[in-house]
Design an enzyme around this catalytic site. Structure first.
Site, PDB file in Angstrom:
ATOM      1  N   GLY A  46       0.833  -1.189   0.000  1.00 12.21           N
ATOM      2  CA  GLY A  46       0.000   0.000   0.000  1.00 12.21           C
ATOM      3  C   GLY A  46       0.873   1.245   0.000  1.00 12.21           C
ATOM      4  O   GLY A  46       2.022   1.200   0.463  1.00 12.21           O
ATOM      5  N   GLN A  51       3.151  10.128   1.100  1.00 12.76           N
ATOM      6  CA  GLN A  51       4.439   9.429   1.211  1.00 12.76           C
ATOM      7  C   GLN A  51       5.366   9.726   0.034  1.00 12.76           C
ATOM      8  O   GLN A  51       6.567   9.477   0.119  1.00 12.76           O
ATOM      9  CB  GLN A  51       4.223   7.907   1.292  1.00 12.76           C
ATOM     10  CG  GLN A  51       3.508   7.461   2.549  1.00 12.76           C
ATOM     11  CD  GLN A  51       3.348   5.956   2.569  1.00 12.76           C
ATOM     12  OE1 GLN A  51       2.372   5.418   2.057  1.00 12.76           O
ATOM     13  NE2 GLN A  51       4.324   5.259   3.135  1.00 12.76           N
ATOM     14  N   CYS A  94       5.535  -0.141   7.034  1.00 11.97           N
ATOM     15  CA  CYS A  94       5.204   1.027   6.220  1.00 11.97           C
ATOM     16  C   CYS A  94       6.454   1.398   5.438  1.00 11.97           C
ATOM     17  O   CYS A  94       7.554   1.382   5.993  1.00 11.97           O
ATOM     18  CB  CYS A  94       4.790   2.175   7.142  1.00 11.97           C
ATOM     19  SG  CYS A  94       4.382   3.692   6.271  1.00 11.97           S
ATOM     20  N   LEU A  95       6.268   1.740   4.166  1.00 13.00           N
ATOM     21  CA  LEU A  95       7.429   2.093   3.344  1.00 13.00           C
ATOM     22  C   LEU A  95       8.107   3.361   3.859  1.00 13.00           C
ATOM     23  O   LEU A  95       9.271   3.598   3.555  1.00 13.00           O
ATOM     24  CB  LEU A  95       7.010   2.266   1.874  1.00 13.00           C
ATOM     25  CG  LEU A  95       6.558   0.974   1.172  1.00 13.00           C
ATOM     26  CD1 LEU A  95       6.055   1.273  -0.229  1.00 13.00           C
ATOM     27  CD2 LEU A  95       7.670  -0.060   1.136  1.00 13.00           C
ATOM     28  N   HIS A 136      -4.838   1.702   7.018  1.00 11.41           N
ATOM     29  CA  HIS A 136      -3.479   2.226   7.197  1.00 11.41           C
ATOM     30  C   HIS A 136      -3.200   3.345   6.184  1.00 11.41           C
ATOM     31  O   HIS A 136      -2.715   4.418   6.548  1.00 11.41           O
ATOM     32  CB  HIS A 136      -2.476   1.061   7.040  1.00 11.41           C
ATOM     33  CG  HIS A 136      -1.037   1.443   7.006  1.00 11.41           C
ATOM     34  ND1 HIS A 136      -0.113   0.934   7.904  1.00 11.41           N
ATOM     35  CD2 HIS A 136      -0.331   2.273   6.194  1.00 11.41           C
ATOM     36  CE1 HIS A 136       1.084   1.447   7.638  1.00 11.41           C
ATOM     37  NE2 HIS A 136       0.980   2.261   6.604  1.00 11.41           N
ATOM     38  N   GLU A 137      -3.545   3.098   4.908  1.00 15.65           N
ATOM     39  CA  GLU A 137      -3.278   4.111   3.869  1.00 15.65           C
ATOM     40  C   GLU A 137      -4.159   5.338   4.061  1.00 15.65           C
ATOM     41  O   GLU A 137      -3.718   6.470   3.856  1.00 15.65           O
ATOM     42  CB  GLU A 137      -3.479   3.528   2.466  1.00 15.65           C
ATOM     43  CG  GLU A 137      -2.599   2.332   2.114  1.00 15.65           C
ATOM     44  CD  GLU A 137      -1.152   2.490   2.519  1.00 15.65           C
ATOM     45  OE1 GLU A 137      -0.634   3.621   2.492  1.00 15.65           O
ATOM     46  OE2 GLU A 137      -0.524   1.475   2.895  1.00 15.65           O
ATOM     47  N   HIS A 140      -2.727   7.784   6.452  1.00 16.76           N
ATOM     48  CA  HIS A 140      -1.682   8.651   5.896  1.00 16.76           C
ATOM     49  C   HIS A 140      -2.264   9.962   5.366  1.00 16.76           C
ATOM     50  O   HIS A 140      -1.610  10.998   5.391  1.00 16.76           O
ATOM     51  CB  HIS A 140      -0.960   7.956   4.733  1.00 16.76           C
ATOM     52  CG  HIS A 140       0.139   7.021   5.146  1.00 16.76           C
ATOM     53  ND1 HIS A 140       1.269   7.448   5.805  1.00 16.76           N
ATOM     54  CD2 HIS A 140       0.303   5.691   4.968  1.00 16.76           C
ATOM     55  CE1 HIS A 140       2.074   6.402   6.014  1.00 16.76           C
ATOM     56  NE2 HIS A 140       1.511   5.325   5.523  1.00 16.76           N
TER      57      HIS A 140
HETATM   58 NI    NI Z   1       2.306   3.387   5.464  1.00 19.72          NI
END
Ligand code: NI
Length: 173
Positions: A46, A51, A94-95, A136-137, A140
């Site tokens: 995701g 991000q 998470c990236l 989660h996304e 963000h």
């Molecule tokens: Ni994330």
């Protein structure tokens, strides 16, 4: 398509509240394409626009389920219409917080409304890992990271380690 640089926490750009898109036009579609490519290249499931330094409410997810076809989903302006009372604890990464993981509690099932890649308004009810990933996304888009949903002790430990790694990477050799 273009690979976009992924912003690593702690960073103020990850704390913004993203803005709704008016329509899914060429520019939003390009962002969705680039985000999906960037996410796949980084082996993520995701990614949210903030991000990659974009302030629009756009997310992409691609949760590969054992018994399902690969099914990338691009969403603009996602909103939760319903959430289950049942909660699910799952380990998340998470990236933007590479190599850090923690168990986070989320709703087990959700109903989400969004604008898709074609500009159509859609509703989907999903559960399990896909529901976790979408929550989660969506976080963000409101400047919330998964570490904001765990104990402050663990959060501070992870953020301290990340900022140390960033400083070391930035320091001249
Ligand atoms: Ni994330």
């Amino acid at each position: 398509m273009t690979l976009l640089p992924i912003i690593i926490a702690p960073d103020p750009r990850l704390k913004i509240t993203a803005k709704p898109v008016k329509t899914v036009d060429e520019s939003v579609r390009r962002l969705m394409d680039d985000m999906l490519e960037t996410m796949h290249a980084a082996n993520g499931i995701g990614l949210a626009a903030p991000q990659v330094g974009d302030k629009r409410r756009v997310i992409v997810v691609d949760v590969v389920d054992e018994d399902a076809e690969p099914d990338p989903v691009q969403m603009a302006n996602p909103e939760l219409l319903w959430v289950s009372d049942e909660m699910l604890n799952q380990e998340e990464g998470c990236l933007s917080l590479p190599e850090h993981y923690a168990e986070v509690e989320r709703h087990d099932a959700i109903r989400v409304r969004y604008i898709d890649y074609q500009g159509e308004i859609r509703e989907r009810e999903v559960a399990g890992v896909l529901a976790t990933c979408i929550q989660h996304e969506m976080d963000h888009l409101d400047g919330i990271l998964f570490v904001d949903r765990i104990s402050s002790l663990k959060r501070n430990m992870i953020l301290r380690k990340l900022s140390k790694t960033k400083k070391m990477a930035a320091a001249p050799a």
